[in-house]
Design an enzyme around this catalytic site. Structure first.
Site, PDB file in Angstrom:
ATOM      1  N   ASN A   1       0.742   4.275  -1.990  1.00  5.50           N
ATOM      2  CA  ASN A   1       1.668   3.880  -0.962  1.00  5.50           C
ATOM      3  C   ASN A   1       1.441   4.833   0.173  1.00  5.50           C
ATOM      4  O   ASN A   1       1.599   6.139   0.211  1.00  5.50           O
ATOM      5  CB  ASN A   1       3.172   3.947  -1.255  1.00  5.50           C
ATOM      6  CG  ASN A   1       4.136   3.711  -0.496  1.00  5.50           C
ATOM      7  OD1 ASN A   1       4.064   4.016   0.902  1.00  5.50           O
ATOM      8  ND2 ASN A   1       5.119   2.896  -0.847  1.00  5.50           N
TER       9      ASN A   1
ATOM     10  N   HIS B   1       3.814   6.841   4.538  1.00  2.00           N
ATOM     11  CA  HIS B   1       4.292   8.120   5.379  1.00  2.00           C
ATOM     12  C   HIS B   1       3.061   8.560   6.113  1.00  2.00           C
ATOM     13  O   HIS B   1       3.353   9.473   6.784  1.00  2.00           O
ATOM     14  CB  HIS B   1       4.753   8.951   4.073  1.00  2.00           C
ATOM     15  CG  HIS B   1       6.053   8.772   3.525  1.00  2.00           C
ATOM     16  ND1 HIS B   1       7.131   8.357   4.340  1.00  2.00           N
ATOM     17  CD2 HIS B   1       6.391   8.736   2.428  1.00  2.00           C
ATOM     18  CE1 HIS B   1       8.240   7.958   3.540  1.00  2.00           C
ATOM     19  NE2 HIS B   1       7.848   8.370   2.338  1.00  2.00           N
TER      20      HIS B   1
ATOM     21  N   HIS C   1       5.087  -0.628   2.746  1.00  2.00           N
ATOM     22  CA  HIS C   1       6.326  -1.275   2.523  1.00  2.00           C
ATOM     23  C   HIS C   1       6.978  -1.426   4.264  1.00  2.00           C
ATOM     24  O   HIS C   1       7.095  -0.525   4.881  1.00  2.00           O
ATOM     25  CB  HIS C   1       7.454  -0.170   1.960  1.00  2.00           C
ATOM     26  CG  HIS C   1       8.924  -0.738   1.994  1.00  2.00           C
ATOM     27  ND1 HIS C   1       9.807  -0.298   1.344  1.00  2.00           N
ATOM     28  CD2 HIS C   1       9.574  -1.944   2.315  1.00  2.00           C
ATOM     29  CE1 HIS C   1      10.965  -0.756   1.442  1.00  2.00           C
ATOM     30  NE2 HIS C   1      10.873  -1.848   2.052  1.00  2.00           N
TER      31      HIS C   1
ATOM     32  N   ARG D   1       9.433  -2.465   6.090  1.00  2.00           N
ATOM     33  CA  ARG D   1      11.070  -2.265   6.165  1.00  2.00           C
ATOM     34  C   ARG D   1      11.727  -3.240   7.370  1.00  2.00           C
ATOM     35  O   ARG D   1      10.892  -3.266   8.435  1.00  2.00           O
ATOM     36  CB  ARG D   1      11.465  -0.893   6.055  1.00  2.00           C
ATOM     37  CG  ARG D   1      11.170  -0.103   4.968  1.00  2.00           C
ATOM     38  CD  ARG D   1      11.708   1.375   4.931  1.00  2.00           C
ATOM     39  NE  ARG D   1      13.119   1.033   4.820  1.00  2.00           N
ATOM     40  CZ  ARG D   1      13.755   1.501   3.599  1.00  2.00           C
ATOM     41  NH1 ARG D   1      13.112   2.001   2.743  1.00  2.00           N
ATOM     42  NH2 ARG D   1      15.002   1.207   3.597  1.00  2.00           N
TER      43      ARG D   1
ATOM     44  N   GLU E   1       5.240  -4.144  -0.325  1.00  2.00           N
ATOM     45  CA  GLU E   1       6.758  -4.145  -0.872  1.00  2.00           C
ATOM     46  C   GLU E   1       7.594  -4.375   0.360  1.00  2.00           C
ATOM     47  O   GLU E   1       7.205  -4.165   1.514  1.00  2.00           O
ATOM     48  CB  GLU E   1       6.835  -2.528  -0.697  1.00  2.00           C
ATOM     49  CG  GLU E   1       6.816  -2.038  -2.194  1.00  2.00           C
ATOM     50  CD  GLU E   1       7.439  -0.336  -2.154  1.00  2.00           C
ATOM     51  OE1 GLU E   1       8.522  -0.056  -1.687  1.00  2.00           O
ATOM     52  OE2 GLU E   1       6.656   0.217  -2.514  1.00  2.00           O
TER      53      GLU E   1
ATOM     54  N   THR F   1      13.655   3.565  -1.069  1.00  2.00           N
ATOM     55  CA  THR F   1      14.515   2.634  -1.905  1.00  2.00           C
ATOM     56  C   THR F   1      15.219   3.467  -2.938  1.00  2.00           C
ATOM     57  O   THR F   1      14.889   4.344  -3.652  1.00  2.00           O
ATOM     58  CB  THR F   1      13.454   1.788  -2.655  1.00  2.00           C
ATOM     59  OG1 THR F   1      12.251   1.613  -1.717  1.00  2.00           O
ATOM     60  CG2 THR F   1      13.817   0.687  -3.273  1.00  2.00           C
TER      61      THR F   1
ATOM     62  N   GLU G   1       7.834  -3.666 -11.757  1.00  2.00           N
ATOM     63  CA  GLU G   1       7.688  -2.125 -11.537  1.00  2.00           C
ATOM     64  C   GLU G   1       8.921  -1.402 -12.135  1.00  2.00           C
ATOM     65  O   GLU G   1       9.998  -1.835 -11.264  1.00  2.00           O
ATOM     66  CB  GLU G   1       7.290  -2.106  -9.776  1.00  2.00           C
ATOM     67  CG  GLU G   1       7.228  -0.494  -9.738  1.00  2.00           C
ATOM     68  CD  GLU G   1       6.610  -0.387  -8.425  1.00  2.00           C
ATOM     69  OE1 GLU G   1       5.877  -0.981  -7.736  1.00  2.00           O
ATOM     70  OE2 GLU G   1       7.007   0.821  -7.910  1.00  2.00           O
TER      71      GLU G   1
ATOM     72  N   HIS H   1       8.344   5.545  -8.076  1.00  2.00           N
ATOM     73  CA  HIS H   1       9.059   6.235  -7.321  1.00  2.00           C
ATOM     74  C   HIS H   1       9.475   7.623  -8.082  1.00  2.00           C
ATOM     75  O   HIS H   1       9.692   7.645  -8.969  1.00  2.00           O
ATOM     76  CB  HIS H   1      10.436   5.370  -7.482  1.00  2.00           C
ATOM     77  CG  HIS H   1      11.219   5.543  -6.106  1.00  2.00           C
ATOM     78  ND1 HIS H   1      11.826   6.740  -6.008  1.00  2.00           N
ATOM     79  CD2 HIS H   1      11.525   4.865  -4.949  1.00  2.00           C
ATOM     80  CE1 HIS H   1      12.504   6.649  -4.701  1.00  2.00           C
ATOM     81  NE2 HIS H   1      12.337   5.396  -4.192  1.00  2.00           N
TER      82      HIS H   1
HETATM   83  N1  PXP Z   1       7.554   1.888  -5.768  1.00  2.07           N
HETATM   84  C1  PXP Z   1       8.560   1.349  -4.929  1.00  2.07           C
HETATM   85  C2  PXP Z   1       9.121   0.222  -5.195  1.00  2.07           C
HETATM   86  C3  PXP Z   1       8.982   1.937  -3.900  1.00  2.07           C
HETATM   87  O1  PXP Z   1      10.097   1.532  -3.041  1.00  2.07           O
HETATM   88  C4  PXP Z   1       8.659   3.273  -3.638  1.00  2.07           C
HETATM   89  C5  PXP Z   1       9.080   4.136  -2.363  1.00  2.07           C
HETATM   90  O2  PXP Z   1       8.526   3.466  -1.122  1.00  2.07           O
HETATM   91  C6  PXP Z   1       7.316   3.802  -4.215  1.00  2.07           C
HETATM   92  C7  PXP Z   1       6.904   3.062  -5.324  1.00  2.07           C
HETATM   93  C8  PXP Z   1       6.644   5.053  -4.192  1.00  2.07           C
HETATM   94  O3  PXP Z   1       7.727   6.051  -4.183  1.00  2.07           O
HETATM   95  P1  PXP Z   1       7.341   7.695  -3.974  1.00  2.07           P
HETATM   96  O4  PXP Z   1       6.887   7.727  -2.455  1.00  2.07           O
HETATM   97  O5  PXP Z   1       8.547   8.497  -4.392  1.00  2.07           O
HETATM   98  O6  PXP Z   1       5.938   7.907  -4.689  1.00  2.07           O
END
Ligand code: PXP
Length: 250
Positions: A9, A12, A52, A54, A79, A110, A160, A200
């Site tokens: 992901n 960031h 994601h 948003r 996402e 999330t 997930e 997550h």
């Molecule tokens: N999976 C989902 C559904 C999420 O919402 C997120 C955060 O955007 C992640 C995975 C990744 O989480 P993390 O950034 O804590 O690794």
């Protein structure tokens, strides 16, 4: 059971860019470049890129997901919340996969999984429209049998499982309970022939716990990899996570 796959992901990476360039999105100097970041993750062995979009556009922007769609070589997992605006964008972009998540404007990230049981009526048409467009659909859920059943009834391809509670457990008791919940949910989802992903809060320290969850196909990890990338570079950060995922027994 094949190897455990990693979706990175890269939200960031966009967060860092927005910290400086939010008000000048077309600046030629805008960095870091998310397409370059995605390419590095892929070269390091990621099986997919997660972004994601948003509603508040705090990190990824519309043209980011558009450019990702056009440039990445593996797969794009978008996402998103189930809102008409974002669903329309997804249907235009046609990512390989969509993961539907709950979204609250004020949250930092999330919080909690989708309540598939309560939102069945709203989720069903969105899932159908996405699937008809050729998108594989995942539902981000808390690890309960009720949510797994509801996901199965909606005929999605994947779930997930939300690992946030396990990742942030502040007592052994909570950790044990949450691990049991995840194990049971993964087993039940897999018996329904759903692909089981997890994500997550997973980081280089708690990844050992994730090995105790059976039937997983893919982990989606963001914050910890992008944070480590600040110190060791993105390619090494991804490779180190893949190394920590090796030997997953399924
Ligand atoms: N999976 C989902 C559904 C999420 O919402 C997120 C955060 O955007 C992640 C995975 C990744 O989480 P993390 O950034 O804590 O690794």
């Amino acid at each position: 059971m094949g190897d455990l796959r990693l979706g990175v992901n890269i939200d960031h990476v966009a967060t860092l860019r927005q910290a400086r360039y939010a008000s000048m999105p077309d600046s030629k100097n805008a960095e870091p470049d998310i397409i370059a970041a995605a390419a590095i993750c892929e070269r390091a062995g990621a099986s997919g890129i997660v972004a994601h979009l948003r509603s508040d556009r705090r990190h990824m922007q519309d043209r980011d997901v558009d450019r990702l769609r056009q440039n990445i070589m593996t797969k794009l997992n978008l996402e998103m919340g189930n809102t008409p605006e974002i669903v329309d964008i997804a249907l235009k972009i046609v990512p390989d996969e969509v993961c539907l998540v709950p979204e609250k404007r004020e949250e930092v990230t999330t919080e909690g999984g989708l309540d598939v049981v309560a939102q069945r009526k709203e989720l069903e048409p969105t899932i159908k429209r996405l699937q008809t467009a050729g998108v594989r659909v995942s539902l981000f859920i808390d690890p309960t049998l009720e949510q797994v059943d509801a996901a199965h009834e909606l005929a999605v391809e994947m779930v997930e499982l939300h690992t946030g509670k396990l990742a942030n457990a502040f007592s052994e008791k909570i950790e044990k309970q949450e691990l049991e919940n995840l194990q049971a949910a993964a087993k039940a989802a897999s018996e329904f022939k759903l692909q089981v992903n997890a994500g997550h809060g997973i980081n280089y320290t708690n990844i050992g716990l994730i090995h105790k969850i059976p039937n997983l196909t893919e982990l989606n990890i963001g914050h910890s990899i992008i944070s480590r990338a600040m110190l060791v570079g993105l390619e090494d950060a991804v490779k180190q996570m893949l190394g920590a995922m090796e030997d997953y027994k399924g």
